[in-house]
Scaffold this active site. Sequence first.
Site, PDB file in Angstrom:
ATOM      1  CG  HIS A 115      -1.157   3.320   7.707  1.00  0.00           C
ATOM      2  ND1 HIS A 115      -0.947   4.610   7.113  1.00  0.00           N
ATOM      3  CD2 HIS A 115       0.124   3.335   8.094  1.00  0.00           C
ATOM      4  CE1 HIS A 115       0.101   5.157   7.472  1.00  0.00           C
ATOM      5  NE2 HIS A 115       0.882   4.404   7.900  1.00  0.00           N
ATOM      6  CB  SER A 155       5.157  -0.417  20.976  1.00  0.00           C
ATOM      7  OG  SER A 155       3.982  -1.223  22.072  1.00  0.00           O
ATOM      8  CG  ASP A 178       6.481  -0.799   7.698  1.00  0.00           C
ATOM      9  OD1 ASP A 178       5.659  -1.142   6.969  1.00  0.00           O
ATOM     10  OD2 ASP A 178       7.616  -0.234   7.129  1.00  0.00           O
TER      11      ASP A 178
END
Length: 264
Positions: free
Chosen positions: A143, A228, A87
């Site tokens: 992911h 990050s 995200d």
Amino acid sequence: MKSQRFLRLLTELSSNKRVSRWIGAFTKTKCSRLLIPWFSKSFSIRMEEAERPVDTYRTLNEFFIRRLKESDRPIDPHPSALVSPVDAAITGIGRIDDHLKIQVKGQHYKTEESLDHSPTFERYRGGFYIVLYLSPAEYHRVHSPVTGTIIGKVHIRGTTYPVNEFGLTKIRKVLSRNERLITYIQHPNGIIPVIKVGAMNVSGIKYANPLAGRLNKGDELAYFEFGSTVVLLLENGPFKFCSNLCVGHRVRVGEPLGYWRRTE
């Protein structure tokens, strides 16, 4: 101008692993859990997406690295899709030029710098790149953007400059100076390095445990202990980013970033 120089100086002085370790150590203490309600409210975090109720997290760090309910991040099922691993907000996107450079917020980076001068950098001449920034409020797990096999892992020690708007525009070449954890994934269209870039106050970049050698698109790969950036590099080939993507656009895990086209 003077205030910007002063802020840059403060950033230079504070952006080191010792400070990050101190902050990271505090976020893992039991007393840090008292900050969870404030943090959740301040950043408007949607707790209905979290795997667990907010009052079950024992530390602020445990809350940072929370998992989500599986149904909240569907993975694009198209076999040719490159999906978002995080995200995030897009801070850079485009083609890697013939000089192996990418552009992020007005600064140019060479792929060999991002990959710590690995001999693999030549693979990405004329290819594609996308830079994804996770704010402290984002879901912090990373992911796999493709289905494939992990063929290499590299940890590059470095600084911990911020990777927000200030860091990307005012600090020289943040993305190639900060600590990085690179995972090389072999997939049907080549090798993609998933570059996880540490940042100010990130106390760790950790692999999922256990980490499978073979990943399906959307499988958990790693997580940040705070916000990050993730950088993806793609080889030159019949690939096209989705037309709606641009700098500033927000994406979520599993959403398509682009598609490889058939070459027959």
